[in-house]
Write a protein that holds these residues in place. Structure first.
Motif, PDB file in Angstrom:
ATOM      1  N   VAL A  28      -4.132   0.647  -2.388  1.00  0.00           N
ATOM      2  CA  VAL A  28      -3.529  -0.666  -2.595  1.00  0.00           C
ATOM      3  C   VAL A  28      -2.826  -0.668  -3.948  1.00  0.00           C
ATOM      4  CG1 VAL A  28      -3.987  -3.128  -2.890  1.00  0.00           C
ATOM      5  CG2 VAL A  28      -5.270  -1.820  -1.190  1.00  0.00           C
ATOM      6  N   GLN A  71      -2.985  -8.745   5.198  1.00  0.00           N
ATOM      7  CA  GLN A  71      -4.372  -8.371   4.943  1.00  0.00           C
ATOM      8  C   GLN A  71      -5.129  -8.161   6.258  1.00  0.00           C
ATOM      9  OE1 GLN A  71      -7.448  -9.649   1.765  1.00  0.00           O
ATOM     10  NE2 GLN A  71      -7.500 -11.210   3.346  1.00  0.00           N
ATOM     11  N   ILE A 113       0.841  -1.196   0.000  1.00  0.00           N
ATOM     12  CA  ILE A 113       0.000   0.000   0.000  1.00  0.00           C
ATOM     13  C   ILE A 113       0.877   1.247   0.000  1.00  0.00           C
ATOM     14  CG2 ILE A 113      -1.977  -1.079   1.131  1.00  0.00           C
ATOM     15  CD1 ILE A 113      -1.042   0.087   3.767  1.00  0.00           C
ATOM     16  N   TYR A 139      -5.881   1.306   7.425  1.00  0.00           N
ATOM     17  CA  TYR A 139      -5.077   0.244   8.007  1.00  0.00           C
ATOM     18  C   TYR A 139      -4.618   0.629   9.405  1.00  0.00           C
ATOM     19  CZ  TYR A 139      -0.933   2.963   6.603  1.00  0.00           C
ATOM     20  OH  TYR A 139       0.009   3.939   6.445  1.00  0.00           O
ATOM     21  N   ILE A 180      -5.491  -4.623   7.540  1.00  0.00           N
ATOM     22  CA  ILE A 180      -6.377  -3.694   6.834  1.00  0.00           C
ATOM     23  C   ILE A 180      -7.735  -3.743   7.523  1.00  0.00           C
ATOM     24  CG2 ILE A 180      -7.548  -3.195   4.655  1.00  0.00           C
ATOM     25  CD1 ILE A 180      -5.059  -4.275   3.235  1.00  0.00           C
ATOM     26  N   VAL A 184      -7.978   2.022   1.345  1.00  0.00           N
ATOM     27  CA  VAL A 184      -8.199   1.266   2.578  1.00  0.00           C
ATOM     28  C   VAL A 184      -7.749   2.048   3.807  1.00  0.00           C
ATOM     29  CG1 VAL A 184      -8.013  -0.979   1.447  1.00  0.00           C
ATOM     30  CG2 VAL A 184      -5.961   0.088   2.380  1.00  0.00           C
TER      31      VAL A 184
END
Length: 94
Positions: free
Chosen positions: A40, A86, A12, A66, A89, A64
């Motif tokens: 991303v 993942q 990211i 995070y 996130i 996203v």
């Protein structure tokens, strides 16, 4: 250089927030909070991670949110990116 993350990793790039407060005060770099909104750039294939099947829920181009202290920061072709799992996130911003 192209980066292809492995397993459940996601590359990211933080989206910078404004450097001024709502009242117009300019914040120096050290006083700014670390951004938690990112785009991303690349997504790993998923698969079995720590004995559990992981299906990737994000795709390149998604914006996203995070975790604040998640991931590892790298400089690739002069661009700062973060590689996170993942699970770090929290949400996809639509």
């Amino acid at each position: 250089m192209k980066v292809r993350p492995l397993f459940d990793k996601v590359v990211i790039k933080a989206i910078e927030t404004s450097e001024t407060t709502e009242s117009g005060i300019v914040l120096p770099g050290a006083a700014q909070e670390k951004p938690q909104l990112a785009e991303v750039l690349a997504v790993g294939p998923g698969g079995t991670v720590d004995g559990k099947e992981v299906v990737m829920q994000v795709k390149p181009g998604d914006k996203v949110l995070y975790s604040k202290y998640a991931g590892s920061e790298f400089k690739i072709d002069g661009e700062e990116v973060v590689i996170v799992r993942q699970a770090d996130i929290l949400a996809v911003v639509e």
